[in-house]
Structure formats: structure tokens, C-alpha cells
Design an enzyme around this catalytic site. Sequence first.
Site, PDB file in Angstrom:
ATOM      1  N   SER A  25      82.944 -60.070-110.612  1.00 50.49           N
ATOM      2  CA  SER A  25      84.008 -60.907-111.172  1.00 50.49           C
ATOM      3  C   SER A  25      85.403 -60.558-110.642  1.00 50.49           C
ATOM      4  CB  SER A  25      83.984 -60.804-112.698  1.00 50.49           C
ATOM      5  OG  SER A  25      84.122 -59.454-113.110  1.00 50.49           O
ATOM      6  N   LYS A  30      74.983 -48.907-108.982  1.00 48.03           N
ATOM      7  CA  LYS A  30      75.971 -49.668-109.753  1.00 48.03           C
ATOM      8  C   LYS A  30      77.064 -48.706-110.177  1.00 48.03           C
ATOM      9  CE  LYS A  30      76.713 -52.521-113.806  1.00 48.03           C
ATOM     10  NZ  LYS A  30      76.118 -53.318-114.870  1.00 48.03           N
ATOM     11  N   LYS A  53      76.433 -52.647-106.161  1.00 44.51           N
ATOM     12  CA  LYS A  53      77.384 -53.421-106.962  1.00 44.51           C
ATOM     13  C   LYS A  53      78.536 -52.534-107.404  1.00 44.51           C
ATOM     14  CE  LYS A  53      77.539 -55.598-111.444  1.00 44.51           C
ATOM     15  NZ  LYS A  53      76.856 -55.791-112.694  1.00 44.51           N
TER      16      LYS A  53
HETATM   17  C1  PBG Z   1      75.952 -55.386-117.456  1.00 47.91           C
HETATM   18  C2  PBG Z   1      76.628 -56.105-116.340  1.00 47.91           C
HETATM   19  C3  PBG Z   1      77.981 -56.074-115.991  1.00 47.91           C
HETATM   20  C4  PBG Z   1      78.129 -56.920-114.888  1.00 47.91           C
HETATM   21  C5  PBG Z   1      76.877 -57.437-114.599  1.00 47.91           C
HETATM   22  N1  PBG Z   1      75.949 -56.897-115.481  1.00 47.91           N
HETATM   23  C6  PBG Z   1      79.130 -55.432-116.666  1.00 47.91           C
HETATM   24  C7  PBG Z   1      79.241 -53.973-116.721  1.00 47.91           C
HETATM   25  O1  PBG Z   1      78.413 -53.208-116.211  1.00 47.91           O
HETATM   26  O2  PBG Z   1      80.211 -53.545-117.343  1.00 47.91           O
HETATM   27  C8  PBG Z   1      79.407 -57.213-114.176  1.00 47.91           C
HETATM   28  C9  PBG Z   1      79.378 -58.390-113.264  1.00 47.91           C
HETATM   29  C10 PBG Z   1      80.705 -58.855-112.811  1.00 47.91           C
HETATM   30  O3  PBG Z   1      81.747 -58.182-112.993  1.00 47.91           O
HETATM   31  O4  PBG Z   1      80.773 -59.954-112.231  1.00 47.91           O
HETATM   32  N2  PBG Z   1      75.247 -56.293-118.284  1.00 47.91           N
END
Ligand code: PBG
Length: 331
Positions: A276, A198, A250
Site C-alpha cells: 500500500s 515479510k 514483501k
Molecule cells: C496482514 C497483512 C498486512 C498487509 C498484507 N497482509 C499488514 C501488516 O502486516 O501489517 C499489508 C499489505 C499492504 O500494505 O498493502 N494481514
Amino acid sequence: MTAFPTRRLRRLRGTLALRRLSAEHHLAPSQLVLPVFVKEGITESQPIASMPGVSQHPIETLADVVDEAARAGIGGIMLFGIPAVRDAVGSGATDPDGILNRAIAVAASAAAGRLTIQADLCLDEFTDHGHCGVLAADGSVDNDATLPRYAAMGLAQARAGADLLGLSGMMDGQVEAVRTALDAEGFAHVAILAYSAKYASAFYGPFRDAVESTLQGDRRSYQMDPANSREGIEEALLDVDEGADVVMVKPAMPYLDVLNRVADRSAVPVWAYQVSGEYAMIEHAAAAGLIDRDRAIGESLLGIRRAGADVILTYWAVEVAQWLRDGKELA
Ligand code: PBG
């Protein structure tokens, strides 16, 4: 004398029927997972401005969302909670009456086995500082102090009825900590999806609106550096060693190389999260008349599949599942 060219790869592209016959990669509704936002204290769905077509849902109508997803035939929903109150340690995450744990229970009963109920296991929606873990005295994110919070959160989610826990906090050792706690408390059957590679990404921007994030600063001390790929493979392999049932990369589109390499090396299923920002880019470009929306969506999903994803988390999951059931071409 042989005619030139002798090899004509265009032959298999000539008609729709030939193209369908020759397609190397496919997508099925069961390979799609829908992220769902559930907000405490609202009575009607609230559109998320940064993500046209996506809403925050009240818990009262969550069963309808689950039912629609089940009827579309998708593989699951991934729940995110937006609590009314936040504190330093993210108490709402481990409270059985916390919004996410209540949502899991409602969703599990509405699903009745028709699709999987997955939950985000991370503290960021529940902490007042917005970080994914608890903070040390110097303000840094304390890895080891966060692990027992994740273990407790995992147990609360398992007790509420989640099938699969999505560990998205990027703390070292988180998979082993949650696996050990689940096994000790009779939840050996609950699966772990590790958000292994991630990245600290700008493409989470619209999501931070969706969950009303309070984060100041960034997550670069725990999420991965976009410059690194070898490290992403190592993160995934380490999570498998710690007991992950599924590993994930991700965001998806900017990291297809990492996805491809993890898929080559992983002994467990590999998923990708089309985040997103990836969603918002296509929606906004289509709304501006710059691209064909449906084809861009289909092409983006096929690209993620081609790179090696077994399953894709996408905000278009239900719509695309309906296209697939209608026999619509993806790209
Ligand atoms: C953390 C989490 C995030 C996303 C999914 N789980 C945000 C981050 O790490 O800042 C992002 C998912 C997306 O942008 O669609 N709880």
C-alpha cells in the site's frame, strides 16, 4: 585503424521497435494479482482515503469486481476481510459466516475458474488488539497458540473455495501447521503462498487504514528486521521445506535485493507484494505533478520483475493488465 567506440550499445535503443525486440523482461496480465478489500455491513463501495483509487467493497458487489478482474485477464485476486466485530482470538476468521469466508465463496463462484481466488490467512483483521496472532498472558504474541488458529482459518478458507491461501502472519511453523490440517481434511489440492520474507515495514501504513486496523504498537517481534537479508533467504527456504508452493517477499521495492537472492535460490515460484505505501507514494507524487504516473507504475513493476518476481500483487493489477492488452509501453 578501428573507429572508436567499436562497441555501441546504443544501437539497440534507437527505435521503439528495436527496444521492444531487445527487452529482457516482460509482464503479462496473468502475472498480476489484485488485492481486494471486502467490508462487512456496507452497501456501497467506500473509497480508502490513504489509497486514491482503491475502495472497500460490500459483498453484494464483489462479483462485479471479480468479473472485471477476470475480463482484464489477471492471474487472481487476494481477498482481505474487514469484519464488523473483532475479539481476542479472531473468531470471525474461522466462522464460515465470517466476512472473509463468505467473500471467498462469492468470489469463487463469480470467478468460475477464470482466475484464482486467494485469501489472506492472518488474524490481524479479526482480533480486537490488531495483532496477527493470539496473545499470551503477558501481552506478547503467542506463536504456538496461534498455529491451531491458522490451521482452523485455513480449513475455513479451503471449505469456502479458496484456491490459494496467503499465509501472512509470520509465525514460525505456520506453513507446516496449515499444510498438515489441509491434507488431513481432504484439501491436498489447495495451495499455500507463504509470505516468507515479510518485513516490519512503514510501507504498510495505508493498508492499516484500508482494513481499519486497531493495532497499538508494532509487529517487530514477528515480522522481519529491515536490516536483514540473509535471514530472508532462510525464511523462504524454511517455508519451502514446510510445504510452501510459492514464497513471497514483501514489501517489494525496498527489498529488491532480498527478492533477487530468494529468486536465485528458490525451487518454487517467487512472488512479490507491491504494498500500500509503495502504491500511495506513486499516486500522491503523481497527483502533486512530480512524476509521470503511468511510467512510474510501469517502471516500478518492471523493476520488481527484473529483480526476480514471477508474479506481483499490486493495487494497479487491473489497470496495468488493460494497458498490456492495449499494447501500451510500460516504461
Ligand atoms: C496482514 C497483512 C498486512 C498487509 C498484507 N497482509 C499488514 C501488516 O502486516 O501489517 C499489508 C499489505 C499492504 O500494505 O498493502 N494481514
